[in-house]
Design a protein around this motif. Structure first.
Motif, PDB file in Angstrom:
ATOM      1  N   CYS B  12       0.780   5.259   5.617  1.00 49.67           N
ATOM      2  CA  CYS B  12       1.419   3.963   5.928  1.00 49.67           C
ATOM      3  C   CYS B  12       2.864   4.185   6.370  1.00 49.67           C
ATOM      4  O   CYS B  12       3.334   3.575   7.332  1.00 49.67           O
ATOM      5  CB  CYS B  12       1.424   3.056   4.698  1.00 49.67           C
ATOM      6  SG  CYS B  12      -0.188   2.527   4.163  1.00 49.67           S
ATOM      7  N   LEU B  13       3.543   5.062   5.657  1.00 51.13           N
ATOM      8  CA  LEU B  13       4.972   5.253   5.925  1.00 51.13           C
ATOM      9  C   LEU B  13       5.238   6.018   7.215  1.00 51.13           C
ATOM     10  O   LEU B  13       6.176   5.708   7.942  1.00 51.13           O
ATOM     11  CB  LEU B  13       5.630   5.994   4.747  1.00 51.13           C
ATOM     12  CG  LEU B  13       5.805   5.185   3.463  1.00 51.13           C
ATOM     13  CD1 LEU B  13       6.307   6.078   2.339  1.00 51.13           C
ATOM     14  CD2 LEU B  13       6.770   4.028   3.678  1.00 51.13           C
ATOM     15  N   ASP B  16       2.760   3.758  10.110  1.00 50.01           N
ATOM     16  CA  ASP B  16       2.450   2.320   9.979  1.00 50.01           C
ATOM     17  C   ASP B  16       0.945   2.064  10.038  1.00 50.01           C
ATOM     18  O   ASP B  16       0.487   1.144  10.721  1.00 50.01           O
ATOM     19  CB  ASP B  16       3.158   1.510  11.080  1.00 50.01           C
ATOM     20  CG  ASP B  16       4.621   1.266  10.750  1.00 50.01           C
ATOM     21  OD1 ASP B  16       5.065   1.722   9.671  1.00 50.01           O
ATOM     22  OD2 ASP B  16       5.305   0.635  11.562  1.00 50.01           O
ATOM     23  N   THR B  18      -2.133   0.578   9.193  1.00 56.29           N
ATOM     24  CA  THR B  18      -2.609  -0.593   8.447  1.00 56.29           C
ATOM     25  C   THR B  18      -4.002  -0.361   7.853  1.00 56.29           C
ATOM     26  O   THR B  18      -4.346  -0.962   6.839  1.00 56.29           O
ATOM     27  CB  THR B  18      -2.641  -1.855   9.338  1.00 56.29           C
ATOM     28  OG1 THR B  18      -3.341  -1.556  10.528  1.00 56.29           O
ATOM     29  CG2 THR B  18      -1.251  -2.342   9.664  1.00 56.29           C
ATOM     30  N   PHE B  21      -3.423   1.093   4.596  1.00 62.79           N
ATOM     31  CA  PHE B  21      -2.970   0.068   3.662  1.00 62.79           C
ATOM     32  C   PHE B  21      -4.145  -0.816   3.242  1.00 62.79           C
ATOM     33  O   PHE B  21      -4.226  -1.245   2.090  1.00 62.79           O
ATOM     34  CB  PHE B  21      -1.850  -0.779   4.280  1.00 62.79           C
ATOM     35  CG  PHE B  21      -1.166  -1.669   3.275  1.00 62.79           C
ATOM     36  CD1 PHE B  21      -0.325  -1.126   2.318  1.00 62.79           C
ATOM     37  CD2 PHE B  21      -1.383  -3.033   3.267  1.00 62.79           C
ATOM     38  CE1 PHE B  21       0.286  -1.922   1.364  1.00 62.79           C
ATOM     39  CE2 PHE B  21      -0.774  -3.844   2.328  1.00 62.79           C
ATOM     40  CZ  PHE B  21       0.066  -3.287   1.376  1.00 62.79           C
ATOM     41  N   GLY B  22      -5.061  -1.061   4.181  1.00 59.43           N
ATOM     42  CA  GLY B  22      -6.268  -1.825   3.858  1.00 59.43           C
ATOM     43  C   GLY B  22      -7.065  -1.141   2.746  1.00 59.43           C
ATOM     44  O   GLY B  22      -7.576  -1.814   1.837  1.00 59.43           O
ATOM     45  N   VAL B  25      -5.335  -1.847  -0.445  1.00 59.22           N
ATOM     46  CA  VAL B  25      -5.577  -3.235  -0.876  1.00 59.22           C
ATOM     47  C   VAL B  25      -6.953  -3.337  -1.535  1.00 59.22           C
ATOM     48  O   VAL B  25      -7.096  -3.894  -2.628  1.00 59.22           O
ATOM     49  CB  VAL B  25      -5.476  -4.223   0.311  1.00 59.22           C
ATOM     50  CG1 VAL B  25      -5.876  -5.629  -0.127  1.00 59.22           C
ATOM     51  CG2 VAL B  25      -4.074  -4.234   0.885  1.00 59.22           C
ATOM     52  N   ARG B  26      -7.973  -2.781  -0.857  1.00 59.29           N
ATOM     53  CA  ARG B  26      -9.329  -2.856  -1.399  1.00 59.29           C
ATOM     54  C   ARG B  26      -9.425  -2.153  -2.754  1.00 59.29           C
ATOM     55  O   ARG B  26     -10.126  -2.589  -3.656  1.00 59.29           O
ATOM     56  CB  ARG B  26     -10.336  -2.253  -0.410  1.00 59.29           C
ATOM     57  CG  ARG B  26     -10.786  -3.254   0.644  1.00 59.29           C
ATOM     58  CD  ARG B  26     -11.795  -2.644   1.607  1.00 59.29           C
ATOM     59  NE  ARG B  26     -11.116  -1.829   2.613  1.00 59.29           N
ATOM     60  CZ  ARG B  26     -10.614  -2.318   3.740  1.00 59.29           C
ATOM     61  NH1 ARG B  26     -10.738  -3.597   4.014  1.00 59.29           N
ATOM     62  NH2 ARG B  26     -10.001  -1.548   4.608  1.00 59.29           N
ATOM     63  N   ARG B  27      -8.660  -1.072  -2.896  1.00 48.36           N
ATOM     64  CA  ARG B  27      -8.706  -0.295  -4.138  1.00 48.36           C
ATOM     65  C   ARG B  27      -8.052  -1.043  -5.304  1.00 48.36           C
ATOM     66  O   ARG B  27      -8.484  -0.907  -6.435  1.00 48.36           O
ATOM     67  CB  ARG B  27      -7.985   1.040  -3.886  1.00 48.36           C
ATOM     68  CG  ARG B  27      -8.206   2.070  -4.935  1.00 48.36           C
ATOM     69  CD  ARG B  27      -7.583   3.383  -4.534  1.00 48.36           C
ATOM     70  NE  ARG B  27      -8.329   4.066  -3.478  1.00 48.36           N
ATOM     71  CZ  ARG B  27      -7.960   5.228  -2.941  1.00 48.36           C
ATOM     72  NH1 ARG B  27      -6.850   5.818  -3.335  1.00 48.36           N
ATOM     73  NH2 ARG B  27      -8.687   5.794  -2.003  1.00 48.36           N
ATOM     74  N   PHE B  55       0.790  -8.084  -2.009  1.00 47.99           N
ATOM     75  CA  PHE B  55       0.499  -6.967  -1.097  1.00 47.99           C
ATOM     76  C   PHE B  55       1.419  -6.995   0.125  1.00 47.99           C
ATOM     77  O   PHE B  55       1.782  -5.940   0.648  1.00 47.99           O
ATOM     78  CB  PHE B  55      -0.980  -6.989  -0.693  1.00 47.99           C
ATOM     79  CG  PHE B  55      -1.882  -6.478  -1.786  1.00 47.99           C
ATOM     80  CD1 PHE B  55      -1.912  -5.124  -2.097  1.00 47.99           C
ATOM     81  CD2 PHE B  55      -2.661  -7.335  -2.533  1.00 47.99           C
ATOM     82  CE1 PHE B  55      -2.723  -4.641  -3.117  1.00 47.99           C
ATOM     83  CE2 PHE B  55      -3.475  -6.871  -3.560  1.00 47.99           C
ATOM     84  CZ  PHE B  55      -3.501  -5.518  -3.853  1.00 47.99           C
ATOM     85  N   TRP B  59       3.827  -3.971   1.166  1.00 42.78           N
ATOM     86  CA  TRP B  59       3.847  -3.386   2.516  1.00 42.78           C
ATOM     87  C   TRP B  59       5.291  -3.280   3.026  1.00 42.78           C
ATOM     88  O   TRP B  59       5.700  -2.251   3.555  1.00 42.78           O
ATOM     89  CB  TRP B  59       2.995  -4.252   3.438  1.00 42.78           C
ATOM     90  CG  TRP B  59       3.109  -3.962   4.904  1.00 42.78           C
ATOM     91  CD1 TRP B  59       3.795  -4.689   5.832  1.00 42.78           C
ATOM     92  CD2 TRP B  59       2.524  -2.869   5.621  1.00 42.78           C
ATOM     93  NE1 TRP B  59       3.663  -4.129   7.068  1.00 42.78           N
ATOM     94  CE2 TRP B  59       2.897  -3.001   6.980  1.00 42.78           C
ATOM     95  CE3 TRP B  59       1.722  -1.787   5.249  1.00 42.78           C
ATOM     96  CZ2 TRP B  59       2.507  -2.099   7.958  1.00 42.78           C
ATOM     97  CZ3 TRP B  59       1.320  -0.883   6.238  1.00 42.78           C
ATOM     98  CH2 TRP B  59       1.703  -1.051   7.564  1.00 42.78           C
TER      99      TRP B  59
END
Lengths: 121, 180
Positions: B12-13, B16, B18, B21-22, B25-27, B55, B59
């Motif tokens: 992510c860092l 970027d 996503t 990051f998804g 989020v799911r985890r 979230f 982010w």
């Protein structure tokens, strides 16, 4: 008789246990709402850097107008001394020192902002 | 091989990503939404709104995550702060501060009765004590992690936990301590 800790904790764990919540499109909703990361912060940093640099430039101009080529420490010291002598207000020394430190901070912030903007591209 | 949280955060860092990051989020969505449902006493719409904002904040502030605590704990901290700020805006949140009426505990020895009485007793606890117990027993956070999540001093965490248990003991006094 009172409930002892391990028994109570065991009962509580049981009572608090919850099944895994299904995603049900939650992650997709989050991803759809994500802003571009870091942009607002970069703008803020850039604005900060510009304002600091402008105030620093003002101080630099004042130092130049003092007519000396002896940059920074010597000029600053003489300016502070002269201001203190003329006005009889020692707090001016403090104010000028703070302004100078702010100017250096501004330069640092500007450098950080430029680096940050460069990375976000 | 499943990527770890630090792997996904790095993606992510650095780019970027996503999609990474998804995955995060799911985890972690179940724990964050579950915790917020607990705080809002089962208000799923409100807790999901807060979870989404959690979230989004994560982010935005991902660069500030230093890895000093587990990522899940960091997320719970953001969620708790959001909930607390929202609650401050509403001044009083009776759903958080005061529990429901607690029926007299029935000592019939029936396991479902015990579960029902436990749930009612938990509902009756003050919000901070319920939160401390949930973080400790539901999410298995250490005292230090609870302190980091809620911003309470370590002593306050221990006080909330021991006070919460003490009150539960009183509320469940009718139950015989023999195994259910």
């Amino acid at each position: 008789m009172s409930l002892d800790d391990p028994r109570l904790e065991e009962w509580l764990r049981e009572a608090l246990r919850e099944p895994q919540l299904p995603d049900d499109g939650f992650a997709e909703r989050v991803l759809a709402a994500l802003p571009p990361r870091g942009q607002p912060l970069d703008r803020y940093r850039a604005a900060l850097a510009i304002s600091w640099t402008a105030s620093g430039a003002g101080i630099a101009a004042a130092l130049c107008l003092a007519g000396s080529t002896d940059w920074a420490a010597g000029v600053l010291a003489r300016l502070v001394n002269a201001a203190t002598l003329l006005t009889g207000r020692p707090w001016i020394s403090f104010a000028v020192t703070v302004a100078f430190v702010s100017y250096m901070g501004g330069l640092y912030a500007a450098r950080a902002a430029v680096g940050s903007l460069g990375r976000s591209r | 091989m499943t990527p770890t949280d630090p792997d996904l955060i790095l993606r992510c860092l650095t780019s970027d990503d996503t999609a990474a990051f998804g995955d995060l989020v799911r985890r972690h969505q179940s724990a964050v939404r579950g915790f917020l449902r607990h705080l809002t006493r089962g208000d799923s719409a409100r807790s999901d709104d807060l979870a989404q904002e959690t979230f989004i904040r994560a982010w935005r502030g991902l660069a500030g995550y230093r890895g000093g605590s587990r990522f899940g704990t960091w997320l719970l901290g953001i969620a708790y702060n959001l909930f607390r700020n929202e609650r401050r805006g509403q001044r009083n949140d009776p759903a958080f501060d005061a529990g429901n009426e607690f029926p007299a505990a029935a000592s019939t020895g029936n396991l479902s009765d015990l579960r029902q009485d436990l749930a009612s007793a938990l509902d009756r606890l003050p919000g901070d004590e319920r939160t401390a117990l949930a973080l400790s027993l539901q999410f298995s956070l250490t005292h230090e992690e609870i302190a980091a999540t809620t911003g309470w001093p370590l002593g306050t965490v221990k006080t909330h936990l021991s006070r919460g248990k003490e009150q539960l003991r009183g509320l469940l006094a009718a139950w015989n301590p023999s195994p259910p």
